[in-house]
Design a protein around this motif. Structure first.
Motif, PDB file in Angstrom:
ATOM      1  N   ILE A  99      13.709  33.727  36.934  1.00 16.48           N
ATOM      2  CA  ILE A  99      14.409  32.784  37.797  1.00 16.48           C
ATOM      3  C   ILE A  99      15.817  33.294  38.096  1.00 16.48           C
ATOM      4  O   ILE A  99      16.303  33.200  39.223  1.00 16.48           O
ATOM      5  CB  ILE A  99      14.441  31.388  37.133  1.00 16.48           C
ATOM      6  N   GLY A 100      16.450  33.882  37.068  1.00 28.11           N
ATOM      7  CA  GLY A 100      17.765  34.493  37.261  1.00 28.11           C
ATOM      8  C   GLY A 100      17.711  35.589  38.316  1.00 28.11           C
ATOM      9  O   GLY A 100      18.565  35.662  39.197  1.00 28.11           O
ATOM     10  N   VAL A 101      16.679  36.432  38.245  1.00 29.02           N
ATOM     11  CA  VAL A 101      16.521  37.513  39.229  1.00 29.02           C
ATOM     12  C   VAL A 101      16.342  36.908  40.627  1.00 29.02           C
ATOM     13  O   VAL A 101      16.915  37.388  41.613  1.00 29.02           O
ATOM     14  CB  VAL A 101      15.314  38.408  38.872  1.00 29.02           C
ATOM     15  N   TYR A 103      17.481  33.983  41.731  1.00 31.28           N
ATOM     16  CA  TYR A 103      18.792  33.510  42.193  1.00 31.28           C
ATOM     17  C   TYR A 103      19.642  34.686  42.664  1.00 31.28           C
ATOM     18  O   TYR A 103      20.346  34.603  43.660  1.00 31.28           O
ATOM     19  CB  TYR A 103      19.545  32.789  41.062  1.00 31.28           C
ATOM     20  N   PHE A 104      19.565  35.780  41.894  1.00 31.56           N
ATOM     21  CA  PHE A 104      20.367  36.952  42.204  1.00 31.56           C
ATOM     22  C   PHE A 104      20.026  37.491  43.590  1.00 31.56           C
ATOM     23  O   PHE A 104      20.898  37.710  44.425  1.00 31.56           O
ATOM     24  CB  PHE A 104      20.137  38.035  41.139  1.00 31.56           C
TER      25      PHE A 104
ATOM     26  N   ILE B 242      14.339  23.263  37.423  1.00 30.74           N
ATOM     27  CA  ILE B 242      14.654  24.578  36.870  1.00 30.74           C
ATOM     28  C   ILE B 242      16.039  24.564  36.223  1.00 30.74           C
ATOM     29  O   ILE B 242      16.240  25.100  35.134  1.00 30.74           O
ATOM     30  CB  ILE B 242      14.621  25.651  37.975  1.00 30.74           C
ATOM     31  N   VAL B 246      16.840  25.590  32.469  1.00 36.12           N
ATOM     32  CA  VAL B 246      17.793  26.643  32.107  1.00 36.12           C
ATOM     33  C   VAL B 246      18.762  26.125  31.041  1.00 36.12           C
ATOM     34  O   VAL B 246      19.047  26.807  30.057  1.00 36.12           O
ATOM     35  CB  VAL B 246      18.559  27.140  33.356  1.00 36.12           C
ATOM     36  N   MET B 281      27.330  32.112  42.961  1.00 34.29           N
ATOM     37  CA  MET B 281      25.920  32.092  42.551  1.00 34.29           C
ATOM     38  C   MET B 281      25.486  33.457  42.025  1.00 34.29           C
ATOM     39  O   MET B 281      24.679  33.556  41.127  1.00 34.29           O
ATOM     40  CB  MET B 281      25.028  31.673  43.724  1.00 34.29           C
ATOM     41  N   LEU B 282      26.067  34.501  42.642  1.00 29.94           N
ATOM     42  CA  LEU B 282      25.715  35.854  42.219  1.00 29.94           C
ATOM     43  C   LEU B 282      26.112  36.057  40.763  1.00 29.94           C
ATOM     44  O   LEU B 282      25.327  36.534  39.941  1.00 29.94           O
ATOM     45  CB  LEU B 282      26.443  36.860  43.118  1.00 29.94           C
ATOM     46  N   TYR B 284      26.751  33.718  38.551  1.00 31.72           N
ATOM     47  CA  TYR B 284      25.948  32.801  37.742  1.00 31.72           C
ATOM     48  C   TYR B 284      24.606  33.436  37.376  1.00 31.72           C
ATOM     49  O   TYR B 284      24.192  33.422  36.221  1.00 31.72           O
ATOM     50  CB  TYR B 284      25.743  31.503  38.517  1.00 31.72           C
ATOM     51  N   SER B 285      23.951  34.041  38.386  1.00 36.49           N
ATOM     52  CA  SER B 285      22.637  34.619  38.102  1.00 36.49           C
ATOM     53  C   SER B 285      22.748  35.816  37.172  1.00 36.49           C
ATOM     54  O   SER B 285      21.917  35.993  36.282  1.00 36.49           O
ATOM     55  CB  SER B 285      21.938  35.002  39.404  1.00 36.49           C
ATOM     56  N   ILE B 286      23.787  36.618  37.365  1.00 36.61           N
ATOM     57  CA  ILE B 286      23.951  37.789  36.487  1.00 36.61           C
ATOM     58  C   ILE B 286      24.205  37.334  35.050  1.00 36.61           C
ATOM     59  O   ILE B 286      23.626  37.861  34.104  1.00 36.61           O
ATOM     60  CB  ILE B 286      25.103  38.697  36.985  1.00 36.61           C
ATOM     61  N   LEU B 288      23.259  34.582  33.700  1.00 39.07           N
ATOM     62  CA  LEU B 288      21.999  34.039  33.185  1.00 39.07           C
ATOM     63  C   LEU B 288      21.087  35.158  32.668  1.00 39.07           C
ATOM     64  O   LEU B 288      20.587  35.112  31.541  1.00 39.07           O
ATOM     65  CB  LEU B 288      21.311  33.263  34.311  1.00 39.07           C
ATOM     66  N   ILE B 289      20.905  36.195  33.494  1.00 40.70           N
ATOM     67  CA  ILE B 289      20.032  37.301  33.094  1.00 40.70           C
ATOM     68  C   ILE B 289      20.608  37.987  31.852  1.00 40.70           C
ATOM     69  O   ILE B 289      19.888  38.269  30.891  1.00 40.70           O
ATOM     70  CB  ILE B 289      19.882  38.323  34.244  1.00 40.70           C
TER      71      ILE B 289
END
Lengths: 291, 322
Positions: A99-101, A103-104, B242, B246, B281-282, B284-286, B288-289
């Motif tokens: 899901i993170g990927v 969003y990325f 989601i 998370v 958001m970018l 945030y996603s990084i 998260l991963i």
């Protein structure tokens, strides 16, 4: 006549779902993970195509190949960076990472191309075919043709080639396959590459029919294809094909005869009913449970 | 028999009251900017949602992706009640919360009985499907305002009511988890077959966890609606589910404290990063991963443990010297 028209529409949409669902199901079979970022690969494929065709004036056939290569590389890259370190982690962890990927990729597309949808010219230049009063658009013919060719080729690849058989072996039992000398890392990479390349093809066909691409273009077809994969039995390749086609036909018929807005609800409803009757999907294998 | 009034409980109660007083004082003294004050309710609601989702995902061990669906059902039921009733707010709001929670719980039973027969990823996709069905049905019902939303709801809920529901949610969840029923639920998570063979009623306990989670999600939805004054079906989409998932996973599955802390952080994070605008958001996603990989990668885990051990062994002799 309308019935036939809707059937063709359904087959058209269903083939696109099937192509995306193949990626989901192959990755699930091998890596046992739900790759939620798969839908966004479609979007990347569509953007690549649109940039190649309209900005760099590359010829359409070549752009499709470029888009497939870009997506395949992206698939391998995400697997290496994000999923490989988590091979032994719980499925939920991998799901959240996927899901993170997702969003990325979406926010990256938003940064590069902005939130406005980008127009994509259809790369299919085939003339419509008329049979009596019935007209078959060039897009439908190409979509159906391409899907049939890909499905046949994929089935042959998996059952006849060494790499294909390695994929089957890894999805059956990763440890045993490794002991038999199968290169598991390579096999997983190939799976991601094929799945993502198929998503690129699906993206091309999808945008050719609809004409637009935006950062969130991939999300809904992605979820629908995921539903298709589960409907057919996730992990089963013929299941993904069957699930995709069935889903497309149901969606197109419910849009035509019941209600446009409720079409999604009907699609999801069918999935629930099927899973209640066959808990592992139409063609999924039952697994014995051991203590 | 454990005493109810013991040291641990008194401390917990003191912390709960202390946090409330601190926040109210900060607000009235004007130390908290208007922007951050407006975030208090979303944070509280996310805490309720995360703690309740943790009951199914963390304690029962079943992945569900339809939590926002329960939230929306409860929100619409509770808000319709206040729209058509004419009681004073003090009675109306708690009643609406109970009605919203109860309706969501009923949906939990309706969805849970068939869905809980499925396992793992199949359960996840079915709950996702239910969530999407609820959303598209609401969008198409004119009585519920359709896609435009349900408007004109009394803006009667604020931080205090959210905080009270939050405390109730946490209290019920902690009590449930610590009880005989809670142990049955975690036994099912650890091994279904073993649990069944010692006489645990698997269907009942799965439903219990599922329905309790649905109840609190619905109740949180009611407060959400009464805070904004409008309900739109699209806010309760798949992405909302989601987001809560998370929060639960980052906080640690099966940890209520973790859920609370991570709900606060995850809700604040996009706001703190607001200065970065488009890159928000970018990043945030990084993040998260990265968190997922650092916490779970087998190689990094070993390195982390080694590092911790090093610090510990480095500290022990120092203590001995002293």
């Amino acid at each position: 006549m309308e019935f036939l028209e809707q059937l063709i529409n359904g087959l058209n949409l269903g083939s696109i779902y099937a192509l995306i669902a193949l990626g989901y199901t192959m990755v699930y079979g091998i890596a046992k993970m739900l790759n939620f970022a798969h839908g966004d690969i479609i979007m990347v494929g569509a953007y690549t195509l649109s940039v190649a065709v309209s900005t760099f004036n590359v010829n359409p056939g070549l752009s499709i190949i470029i888009s497939m290569i870009v997506c395949a590389a992206l698939g391998i890259l995400t697997e290496k960076i994000a999923y490989k370190p988590l091979r032994k982690a719980s499925p939920l962890t991998v799901l959240i990472t996927a899901i993170g990927v997702s969003y990325f990729l979406e926010s990256l597309a938003l940064l590069i191309f902005g939130s406005k949808q980008r127009k994509v010219a259809s790369v299919i230049t085939m003339k419509p075919l008329s049979i009596g009063s019935f007209e078959l658009t060039g897009e439908s013919i190409v979509t159906l043709g391409v899907t049939i060719i890909i499905m046949v080729a994929l089935t042959l690849f998996i059952n006849k080639t060494k790499t294909g058989k390695a994929m089957l072996a890894v999805s059956e039992d990763k440890g045993a396959a490794q002991l038999m000398g199968v290169n598991v890392d390579f096999t997983i990479s190939v799976t991601f590459a094929i799945g993502s390349a198929l998503a690129a093809v699906a993206g091309t066909l999808f945008t050719s029919s609809y004409g637009f691409v935006g950062p969130y273009t991939g999300a809904m077809p992605g979820i629908k294809a995921f539903v298709a994969a589960v409907l057919g039995g996730i992990g089963s390749i013929p299941g993904a094909m069957l699930g995709g086609i069935i889903l497309g036909i149901i969606e197109s018929f419910s849009k035509a005869y019941i209600s446009t807005q409720l079409a999604d609800a009907i699609v999801f409803g069918v999935l629930i009913v099927v899973l209640l009757v066959r808990p592992t999907g139409l063609l999924g294998k039952k697994r014995m449970e051991k203590v | 028999m454990k005493k109810i009034i013991n040291k641990k409980n008194i401390i917990a109660a003191a912390v709960a009251v202390g946090v409330y007083i601190l926040i109210t004082v900060l607000c009235s003294a004007g130390l908290l900017s208007r922007h951050y004050q407006s975030l208090l309710v979303p944070i509280g609601i996310n805490v309720i949602l995360a703690v309740s989702l943790n009951l199914t995902v963390g304690f029962l061990g079943e992945l569900t992706l339809g939590h926002a669906g329960f939230m929306s059902v409860g929100a619409y039921a509770g808000c319709l009640f206040t729209l058509y009733s004419d009681l004073p707010t003090v009675i109306e709001l708690p009643l609406a919360i109970i009605i919203g929670g109860a309706v969501a719980a009923v949906f939990g039973v309706i969805i849970g009985i068939p869905a809980l027969r499925l396992k793992g990823d199949y359960l996840a996709i079915v709950t996702l499907a239910f969530g999407e069905i609820i959303r598209s049905v609401i969008t198409n019902l004119d009585a519920l305002g359709g896609a435009g939303g349900l408007k004109g709801i009394d803006k009667s809920s604020g931080f205090t009511s959210v905080y009270i529901l939050l405390l109730i949610t946490v209290l019920v969840s902690v009590t449930l988890v610590d009880s005989r029923h809670g142990r049955a639920i975690t036994a099912i998570r650890d091994n279904v077959i073993a649990a069944e063979s010692i006489g645990i009623n698997v269907v009942f306990y799965k439903l219990l966890a599922f329905v309790s989670a649905a109840f609190f999600a619905g109740a949180a939805g009611v407060l959400y609606g009464h805070n904004l004054g409008i309900l739109k079906p699209n806010t309760f989409d798949f992405n909302k589910s989601i987001e809560i998932l998370v929060i639960v996973v980052l906080g640690g599955m099966g940890s209520i404290k973790g859920s609370i802390i991570s709900a606060v952080i995850i809700t604040l994070l996009p706001e703190v990063l607001r200065g970065l605008d488009d890159y928000r958001m970018l990043i945030y996603s990084i993040v998260l991963i990265a968190i997922m990989i650092v916490n779970n990668s087998s190689k990094l885990k070993a390195a982390k443990e080694k590092f911790i051990e090093k610090i510990r062994s480095g500290n022990t002799p120092a203590k001995e010297d002293a």
